[in-house]
Design a protein around this motif. Structure first.
Motif, PDB file in Angstrom:
ATOM      1  N   THR A   5      -8.808  -7.640   3.448  1.00 36.88           N
ATOM      2  CA  THR A   5      -9.113  -8.276   2.170  1.00 36.88           C
ATOM      3  C   THR A   5      -8.805  -9.766   2.213  1.00 36.88           C
ATOM      4  O   THR A   5      -9.253 -10.513   1.364  1.00 36.88           O
ATOM      5  CB  THR A   5      -8.296  -7.627   1.032  1.00 36.88           C
ATOM      6  OG1 THR A   5      -6.945  -7.483   1.490  1.00 36.88           O
ATOM      7  CG2 THR A   5      -8.837  -6.261   0.693  1.00 36.88           C
ATOM      8  N   LEU A  34      -4.301  -6.173  10.085  1.00 36.20           N
ATOM      9  CA  LEU A  34      -3.950  -5.405  11.282  1.00 36.20           C
ATOM     10  C   LEU A  34      -4.599  -5.927  12.564  1.00 36.20           C
ATOM     11  O   LEU A  34      -3.947  -5.970  13.605  1.00 36.20           O
ATOM     12  CB  LEU A  34      -4.265  -3.928  11.042  1.00 36.20           C
ATOM     13  CG  LEU A  34      -3.323  -3.275   9.992  1.00 36.20           C
ATOM     14  CD1 LEU A  34      -3.824  -1.905   9.571  1.00 36.20           C
ATOM     15  CD2 LEU A  34      -1.902  -3.166  10.549  1.00 36.20           C
ATOM     16  N   TYR A  44       0.803  -1.228   0.000  1.00 36.81           N
ATOM     17  CA  TYR A  44       0.000   0.000   0.000  1.00 36.81           C
ATOM     18  C   TYR A  44       0.831   1.272   0.000  1.00 36.81           C
ATOM     19  O   TYR A  44       0.342   2.319  -0.398  1.00 36.81           O
ATOM     20  CB  TYR A  44      -0.972   0.007   1.179  1.00 36.81           C
ATOM     21  CG  TYR A  44      -1.781  -1.262   1.275  1.00 36.81           C
ATOM     22  CD1 TYR A  44      -2.600  -1.659   0.217  1.00 36.81           C
ATOM     23  CD2 TYR A  44      -1.710  -2.076   2.403  1.00 36.81           C
ATOM     24  CE1 TYR A  44      -3.332  -2.829   0.289  1.00 36.81           C
ATOM     25  CE2 TYR A  44      -2.449  -3.247   2.481  1.00 36.81           C
ATOM     26  CZ  TYR A  44      -3.252  -3.622   1.421  1.00 36.81           C
ATOM     27  OH  TYR A  44      -3.970  -4.787   1.497  1.00 36.81           O
TER      28      TYR A  44
END
Ligand SMILES: Nc1ncnc2c1ncn2[C@@H]1O[C@H](COP(=O)(O)OP(=O)(O)O)[C@@H](O)[C@H]1O
Ligand SMILES: [Mg+2]
Lengths: 134, 340
Positions: free
Chosen positions: A97, A105, A54
């Motif tokens: 996802t 997390l 990310y």
């Protein structure tokens, strides 16, 4: 490769392995048991993968904690990526996802004893601490 | 962690006994141990570690390769452990949600409660069973000052909680209508305005509304896109379909509904239902409407409540006791004047 590294740059997927290795070495030295070592390594993987996926680029750093008689390991994952918008959504089980793998997390939070997450448009900083069981 | 430590001791004892005796009884105890561990939220990676530690204690000079293989196994089990813990949390959440929905369903039942009017002219039976907890079907009875009986059967397109909200609104709208305005056309015209004003697009309601005039034995009815209903004529023993033209409630605010009427003779039976009854699917095939009607005909001699109970039991069994759709059936039979 034997020396203790206190920070690992994450840029390529391969760097995730380097971060795991550094974390494992430290946790071994600090006297963590094999399950905890594996947990720490998995948490590092998750954090490093997030940076790689990310933010493209970032860093994982380690700090040994001595709050005697407790010893612990502090992991800080830092990047200057786009940041995370909705923190409470991200911290909910089932949001990741990975869906249903329990990772992401919330998984890091579970694997570790202490967890903190700060994020804005300037980037993301995740701090996680694991204490060794005496 | 002390409980884990004592479990650890138990595990070690069980393991070493088993390795000595290969006794089935110990395997049975191992099964108990695993159940206990699940109850205590001990995750799979933890169990592998317990095994590894026990093994090291039983065989202090365990081969280095074996030790390595256990570290490898623990590593691969970590994600299972996480998935397991997440699963536990989601399960607890699900239980919480379920109980909340249970409360909501109870509340819906209280809100939508309607009592079956007692009148000498007709004998009424009703059965309404939701497929899930919240009922998307609705039925309602009104008795006016003269003793005439109004009956509504409705089905919200869309199920669950939104449907339940919509139903409550319709019920309160209906209750606010004054007692001398219970003609079907008027009711549907008014309800349609309420629904189109208050419900977001895409939520539609079908309704069949009937009014039984207990003095003239006329049955007035109107339909907002609902299933046709039926009358089993006592004279011919044939079913007659009753239906009236009309759009679903909530599609367009300025709709006029058609109202028709028919004479009801002694022993005639009026049948109102929702598509959960006529479209109930079994093993991929739709139950024919005729099948429903046949069951009703077979039990025609019983009283109305017994008839609807019989039909429901029949359907429940056909569907392996798992309703796929909400089921609502109302039967009204005109009593013969002799039996009064
Ligand atoms: N370091 C980061 N920088 C920007 N966004 C992130 C970062 N870490 C996580 N995210 C966002 O948070 C979401 C959840 O992350 P995570 O819990 O690891 O699950 P997953 O990576 O499987 O989606 C990600 O999909 C991503 O949108
Ligand atoms: Mg991730």
């Amino acid at each position: 490769m034997k020396e203790t590294v206190s920070s690992v740059v994450i840029k390529k997927e391969w760097d995730i392995v380097g971060a795991r290795q550094a974390g494992r070495q430290l946790s071994q030295e600090l006297g963590f048991g094999s399950v905890d070592q594996a947990r720490i390594a998995t948490a590092i993987s998750e954090l490093a993968r997030n940076i790689y996926l990310y933010a493209k680029e970032g860093e994982i750093s380690f700090e040994e904690l001595y709050d005697l008689p407790k010893v612990g390991l502090k992991i800080v994952a830092r990047d200057k990526g786009p940041g995370i918008n909705d923190l409470s959504a991200v911290m909910q089980d089932g949001y990741s996802t990975s869906g249903g793998l329990g990772a992401g997390l919330p998984g890091v939070k579970r694997l570790m004893d202490e967890f903190d997450l700060v994020s804005d448009e300037e980037g993301t900083k995740v701090t996680a601490i694991k204490w060794a069981r005496p | 962690m002390s409980s884990l430590q004592s479990d650890m001791q138990d595990y070690k004892d069980l393991l070493s006994k088993y390795l000595e005796t290969k006794d089935e009884a110990i395997l049975y105890q191992a099964e108990q141990f695993s159940k206990q561990s699940i109850q205590q939220n001990i995750s799979p990676d933890e169990i592998v570690n317990v095994h590894y530690q026990a093994l090291k204690e039983i065989y202090p000079d365990l081969h280095e390769q074996i030790e390595g293989s256990f570290k490898f196994l623990i590593e691969t089990m970590i994600s299972y452990g996480l998935a397991y813990q997440e699963h536990q949390v989601l399960r607890e959440k699900q239980i919480e949600l379920k109980s909340e929905i249970g409360v909501a369903a109870n509340m819906q039942n209280t809100l939508l409660k309607t009592s079956v009017p007692k009148t000498h002219a007709i004998d009424i039976g009703v059965k309404s069973v939701p497929a899930k907890e919240m009922n998307g079907d609705y039925h309602h009875f009104i008795k006016d000052e003269q003793g005439n009986v109004g009956v509504a059967v409705a089905d919200v397109i869309g199920k669950g909680i939104p449907a339940a909200f919509c139903m409550s609104m319709i019920k309160f709208a209906m209750e606010s209508f004054s007692e001398n305005q219970i003609y079907p056309q008027w009711i549907l015209d008014s309800l349609n305005r309420v629904v189109s004003r208050n419900v977001e697009q895409g939520m539609f309601v079908t309704m069949f509304y009937g009014l039984y005039d207990v003095y003239t034995h006329q049955f007035y009815y109107a339909s907002a896109g609902h299933e046709p209903c039926f009358i089993l004529r006592n004279e011919t023993k044939e079913f007659e379909e009753i239906d009236a033209k009309g759009l679903l409630l909530g599609v367009e605010s300025a709709v006029k509904y058609e109202q028709l009427n028919t004479s009801i003779h002694e022993g005639d039976l009026i049948v109102l239902l929702t598509d959960g009854v006529t479209e109930c699917r079994v093993d991929g095939r739709f139950i024919e409407q005729e099948e429903v009607l046949n069951i009703i005909k077979e039990h025609e001699h019983l009283n109305s409540q017994e008839i609807v109970e019989h039909v429901f039991k029949y359907f429940e069994r056909l569907q392996d006791f798992q309703l796929r759709d909400d089921f609502t059936l109302v039967v009204m039979k005109r009593n013969s004047s002799l039996s009064v």
